[in-house]
Design a protein around this motif. Sequence first.
Motif, PDB file in Angstrom:
ATOM      1  N   ALA A  81       0.839  -1.214   0.000  1.00 19.59           N
ATOM      2  CA  ALA A  81       0.000   0.000   0.000  1.00 19.59           C
ATOM      3  C   ALA A  81       0.871   1.261   0.000  1.00 19.59           C
ATOM      4  N   LEU A  82       1.875   1.307   0.864  1.00 19.03           N
ATOM      5  CA  LEU A  82       2.749   2.492   0.919  1.00 19.03           C
ATOM      6  C   LEU A  82       3.621   2.587  -0.328  1.00 19.03           C
ATOM      7  N   GLY A  83       3.964   1.432  -0.919  1.00 23.45           N
ATOM      8  CA  GLY A  83       4.738   1.453  -2.170  1.00 23.45           C
ATOM      9  C   GLY A  83       3.924   2.077  -3.291  1.00 23.45           C
ATOM     10  N   CYS A  84       2.661   1.702  -3.395  1.00 21.37           N
ATOM     11  CA  CYS A  84       1.779   2.275  -4.432  1.00 21.37           C
ATOM     12  C   CYS A  84       1.596   3.775  -4.190  1.00 21.37           C
ATOM     13  N   ILE A  85       1.369   4.145  -2.928  1.00 25.06           N
ATOM     14  CA  ILE A  85       1.183   5.574  -2.610  1.00 25.06           C
ATOM     15  C   ILE A  85       2.457   6.355  -2.940  1.00 25.06           C
ATOM     16  N   THR A  86       3.610   5.787  -2.625  1.00 21.96           N
ATOM     17  CA  THR A  86       4.886   6.473  -2.904  1.00 21.96           C
ATOM     18  C   THR A  86       5.079   6.690  -4.402  1.00 21.96           C
ATOM     19  N   MET A  87       4.803   5.650  -5.217  1.00 23.63           N
ATOM     20  CA  MET A  87       4.955   5.809  -6.679  1.00 23.63           C
ATOM     21  C   MET A  87       3.971   6.859  -7.175  1.00 23.63           C
ATOM     22  N   GLY A  88       2.744   6.809  -6.659  1.00 23.95           N
ATOM     23  CA  GLY A  88       1.752   7.801  -7.073  1.00 23.95           C
ATOM     24  C   GLY A  88       2.162   9.194  -6.649  1.00 23.95           C
ATOM     25  N   TYR A  89       2.699   9.309  -5.434  1.00 26.74           N
ATOM     26  CA  TYR A  89       3.100  10.627  -4.909  1.00 26.74           C
ATOM     27  C   TYR A  89       4.225  11.224  -5.752  1.00 26.74           C
ATOM     28  N   VAL A  90       5.226  10.418  -6.077  1.00 28.96           N
ATOM     29  CA  VAL A  90       6.386  10.937  -6.828  1.00 28.96           C
ATOM     30  C   VAL A  90       5.983  11.276  -8.253  1.00 28.96           C
ATOM     31  N   TRP A  91       5.165  10.437  -8.876  1.00 26.04           N
ATOM     32  CA  TRP A  91       4.891  10.597 -10.319  1.00 26.04           C
ATOM     33  C   TRP A  91       3.523  11.192 -10.629  1.00 26.04           C
TER      34      TRP A  91
END
Length: 399
Positions: A81-91
């Motif tokens: 979940a945090l990995g998906c949020i991190t990718m979404g946040y950066v990109w």
Amino acid sequence: MALLMNPLSNLETYDISEDLGFILEDPLEELPDPYQPWIRLAKNLPSLIDDQQLRDEVKKLPELSICHLQGHKELRLAHLALGCITMGYVWEGGDKDVTQVLPRIIAVPFCEISKKLGLPPIMVYADCVLANWKKKDPSGPMTYDNMETLFAFPGGDCSKGFFLVSLLVERAAASAVKVIPDIFDAIINKNCNVLKEGLRTVSSSLREAEQTFHLVHEYVDPIDFFKILRIYLSGWKGNSLLPEGLKYEGVWNNPRKFSGGSAAQSSIIQCFDALLGIQHGSVHENSSAQFLQEMRDYMPPSHKAFLEAVASGPSVREFILSSKDADLKKIYDECVRALVDLRNYHLKVVAKYIIIPSSQLKNNANRKEVKEDEEKGTGGTDLMSFLKSVRDTTKKACL
Ligand code: HEM
Ligand SMILES: N#Cc1ccc(NC(=O)NCc2cnc3scc(C#CC4CC4)n23)cc1
């Protein structure tokens, strides 16, 4: 003769499932109540990103300690979940508006969870492929129509197709993993018939994996993949958009570089290379071997340990080279050819989903200059030469 101790005799110690291999069995879909804000954000990634709201919503997250996360499956779901949020946040802003800083509100728990799992604080293959799935009807089969991803990225059903087809290829190949201990026992006991049986299972499971691969054409659209999904898989190592890497606020003072998601992080294919004694060059001078080796640090540590145990086990290749049994050599070659054919098929897929869309978009009149990274893998590799060199070294392993 007593069976010598076979280091691989118990696959469970490596978190490997008898019938699903490296796939996480029955992944959790919910976390304890305090973590609902993470799940809610991750579940709504596509619409939040489309509305350019994700970054604002992340900043509103409550500060959460990870102490209420119990057990491997909760940690895996939290990392996903945090990995998906991190990718979404950066990109979220595409390549027009890249952020250099991951806010402490998710950077701190993400790095703590990553440390507990022995994974890097970036989305990895073990997250969005191996742990990102559920059956619609729990009593039904593991088929595409009865499956769903837990989290998705923008691009419609593209991420569902890409992740689930990869999962089904993993599942098809998994039937070979469980015979590896029998293959090692056969070598230790010089039992050619059992060895032949084991290698027949390996080649037929690779053939089944290649057939499953064909599903990609049905469930993944090339333009959606190239224009949308691939952006969210990108990392911050060898990426000119984040030349210093990403600052994990509240964790490290300096930005850190981590490679984007890659299937070189898939243990199953690297496992066949190790079993068949296929060396992709030495890690000292050959960048393909270096990249494959480096991607092992992006796998769950127990899976990386399994690959090392297979690579340090009795050499199937040496045993067969020294054997007089022509049948044995034939069956070994069938395994190598199945792996070559799988990699050749994969190269065709890469041409359809990356090379052709890339040239189509380059020819597009209003298209700006192509970023040098676009010809590179999410891991910053020059992807076609990498994939061809891996295919070529596999071909060279034929007897
Ligand atoms: C649209 C479909 C696909 C595309 C565009 C694609 C693209 C790529 C690219 C560009 C790489 C180079 C390294 C990287 O950047 O990750 C790669 C590596 C790899 N891909 Fe895929 N891939 C696709 C589907 C699959 C599927 C379904 C599998 C099966 C599990 C797979 C397995 C691998 C493996 C094992 C590697 C590491 C190189 C090797 O061992 O040969 N790929 N892929
Ligand atoms: N332009 C361009 C360009 C486009 C794509 C890539 N690389 C890429 O998608 N790698 C991931 C990958 C490759 N094969 C498979 S199967 C399952 C996955 C996955 C995954 C999640 C991310 C962990 N993958 C490189 C360059």
